[in-house]
Design an enzyme around this catalytic site. Structure first.
Site, PDB file in Angstrom:
ATOM      1  N   ASP A  33       0.844  -1.190   0.000  1.00  0.00           N
ATOM      2  CA  ASP A  33       0.000   0.000   0.000  1.00  0.00           C
ATOM      3  C   ASP A  33       0.882   1.243   0.000  1.00  0.00           C
ATOM      4  O   ASP A  33       1.475   1.540   1.010  1.00  0.00           O
ATOM      5  CB  ASP A  33      -0.985   0.003   1.177  1.00  0.00           C
ATOM      6  CG  ASP A  33      -0.368  -0.454   2.503  1.00  0.00           C
ATOM      7  OD1 ASP A  33       0.618  -1.211   2.493  1.00  0.00           O
ATOM      8  OD2 ASP A  33      -0.897  -0.057   3.545  1.00  0.00           O
TER       9      ASP A  33
ATOM     10  N   GLU B 277      12.837   1.398   7.126  1.00  0.00           N
ATOM     11  CA  GLU B 277      11.757   0.555   6.608  1.00  0.00           C
ATOM     12  C   GLU B 277      11.983   0.188   5.141  1.00  0.00           C
ATOM     13  O   GLU B 277      11.634  -0.904   4.693  1.00  0.00           O
ATOM     14  CB  GLU B 277      10.438   1.326   6.751  1.00  0.00           C
ATOM     15  CG  GLU B 277       9.213   0.608   6.228  1.00  0.00           C
ATOM     16  CD  GLU B 277       7.999   1.511   6.126  1.00  0.00           C
ATOM     17  OE1 GLU B 277       6.886   0.993   6.210  1.00  0.00           O
ATOM     18  OE2 GLU B 277       8.158   2.738   5.951  1.00  0.00           O
TER      19      GLU B 277
END
Length: 573
Positions: A324, A526
């Site tokens: 996403d 991340e």
């Protein structure tokens, strides 16, 4: 009776085709969504993170809190001042993250015996031990308050300690946990790894599937199903048959969740054979509760309720995919309202379910359940055939996502069409190579390796997620730890020396960019920018995050697999 329902909105009639199941949320989550909306108007967009507000917990019961909230002074347009909202939140709500407390991992030691024997360079070893020590930073357990008053919290009362990804992600996540566990196994933290699995098993017991994350607002969707891989990898390190006995019933239930209802799709191929494959399909058709203000803003471009309802389903389904967001799910790569996740059969999801079927076969064999083993061996053979028939593209030497069209109601199936394969380049096109049924086929490995080398996805600092620079985080130039790991491990497990050499080259570049970024910023990230060694990634709907569970896990797994020679340069070229 028709499957379509007619909705009248502002005198505009629209036909809703969204007939999928919706899992209701809790009263607390609905209230905190209202707080989130109010906070956006009070504080403004700058630095606003909607997730923060649904992570808050109550100091008093919900009815008392709502009553106080409704008494707050309002302007003519219904807004609350930042001063009044601050006062309300201080009196009635606990801060985000206060329902998790630090947990010292029971099996952490500063330098495990036999840690990373192939790492010969002292600088790399010192850094690897720092990454290993980050498990202590990320370890949490649910506070006693959550168990005593679960209705006061959106955090779910998990029994065992958890590893959080880091930063804004203050809860355990499903697919992140696989790469966290891979790192924990390298760190010889077997009890911590098992605890993560037992927590995820408890979610299946309660909800019928593993949730996206351990929050009440995530009950309407799952994430890429990798629980069987976690169980098998822990068993292979520990020989713990008890873990298999406890896990197998839940894994069967999870397999049923993905292979029934809206997740199941039947496609008839060019030869007339019918194949069952799976798609992402969230059980929700409203704004994602953790991103409600963002989703409403995206949907504001649409003119009627039906279009918005469909978009909300697609947004939540893209979140279920873990990607996403990405142009992979969009009809128009520049417009998020063109998301069509539920109209796509994804290559990687079906690779994960194929792996689940193979894992269950292996696990059932270990405990002597030959009936289940035989059933899932048959299922895996059928899925391999389906993937080759529906996804494989001979000219490109890749497996391609399939866009659904040509539904034949008389056959209750979609009719396969070559033009419905998505020929755009995504790293996910190579994920099936992670699966033993594909990486053990020398001819397939050679074709896929050639295709990968010519794809444009191999960059100076790792594998790009796509070739499209859309501003979405699951697109170019971002590289993500899970994608590096699956493709590298698939190449390594093959019998091809050339494939193993390419795998090592990718892993070295990835380790290097993680190391340099860590030395420059003091953090693991991340995601990373694969165009520039040492740069972390960006884009998407939130600021870049640090911590970071799966990045730590993949670096440790790569160093375990490949080591690092004394004389190999660690800094960026």
């Amino acid at each position: 009776m028709s499957n379509y329902s007619v909705i009248v909105f502002n005198s505009v009639q629209c036909i809703s085709t969204d007939t999928g199941r919706v899992v209701p949320t809790t009263s607390l989550v609905s209230f905190l969504e209202t707080v989130q909306e109010t906070a956006l108007h009070a504080y403004g967009h700058k630095g606003f993170d909607p997730k923060l507000y649904v992570d808050l917990s109550l100091k008093q019961n919900l009815s008392t809190t709502i009553e106080a909230f409704e008494k707050l002074p309002r302007t003519e347009n219904g807004s609350v001042s930042d001063h009044d909202l601050n006062g309300f939140m201080e009196k009635y709500l606990n801060g985000a993250g206060e329902d998790l407390v630090y947990a010292e991992p029971v099996d952490f030691v500063a330098e495990p015996e036999g840690f990373l024997p192939k790492v010969k360079n002292p600088k790399v070893r010192a850094w690897a031990l720092e990454v290993h020590s980050l498990w202590k930073n990320l370890s949490r357990k649910v506070s006693g308050r959550v168990r005593e008053s679960p209705d006061f919290h959106t955090l779910l009362p998990l029994k065992y300690p958890v590893m959080i990804p880091g930063s804004r992600f203050r809860e355990v996540y499903y697919w992140d946990s696989y790469w966290v566990i891979r790192g924990l196994l390298t760190s010889e933290m077997y009890e911590t790894a098992k605890g993560i699995v037992y927590n995820l098993l408890s979610l299946i017991d309660e909800f019928g599937y593993v949730l996206n994350g351990a929050r009440a607002y995530y009950t309407n969707r799952s994430q890429p199903p990798l629980l069987s891989s976690m169980v098998l990898d822990i068993y292979n390190r520990t020989g713990d048959k008890d873990l298999i006995e406890k896990s197998l019933p839940a894994l069967l239930k999870e397999h049923e969740f993905w292979n029934s209802g809206v997740h199941k799709v039947i496609v008839q191929d060019a030869e007339g054979s019918r194949h069952t494959l799976n798609r992402y399909y969230a059980l929700w058709n409203k704004p994602r509760l953790e991103s409600s203000t963002i989703d409403r803003e995206i949907a504001s471009k649409l003119s009627n309720t039906c279009e918005k309802t469909k978009l909300y389903r697609e947004l939540a389904s893209a979140a279920e995919s873990g990607w996403d967001f990405s142009t992979r799910w969009m009809r128009d790569g520049s417009d998020l309202t063109s998301l069509a996740t539920t109209s796509i059969i994804p290559v990687d999801l079906n690779a994960f379910i194929l792996k689940m079927e193979l894992d269950i076969t292996s696990l059932a064999h270990v405990i002597g359940d030959n009936k289940i083993a035989a059933r899932f061996k048959e299922a895996s053979e059928a899925r391999k055939k389906a993937m080759n028939s529906i996804f494989w593209n001979v000219e490109m030497g890749q497996w391609l996502d399939y866009w659904l069209s040509n539904f034949d109601a008389s056959k209750d199936a979609y009719t396969w069409n070559a033009s419905s394969q998505n020929q755009k380049l995504f790293a996910s096109n190579f994920v099936p190579l992670w699966i033993q049924l594909f990486n053990s086929d020398d001819e397939v490995v050679d074709e896929v390796l050639r295709s990968l080398q010519n794809s444009g996805l191999l960059c100076p600092a790792g594998i790009a997620t796509s070739l499209t620079n859309s501003g979405q985080q699951w697109d170019f130039p971002n590289g993500w730890a899970p994608l590096q790991h699956m493709i590298v491990e698939g190449l390594v497990r093959s019998r091809s020396e050339q494939a193993r050499s390419t795998a090592k080259d990718i892993a070295v570049k990835w380790i290097r960019t993680n190391y340099v970024a860590y030395k420059n910023t003091g953090n693991m990230h991340e995601k990373y920018d694969v165009e520039k060694c040492g740069d972390f990634g960006g884009g998407g709907e939130y600021v870049p995050q640090t911590g970071f569970g799966w990045s730590n896990g993949v670096v440790l797994a790569f160093l375990e697999e490949f080591g690092w020679p004394q004389d190999l340069k660690l800094d960026c070229p």
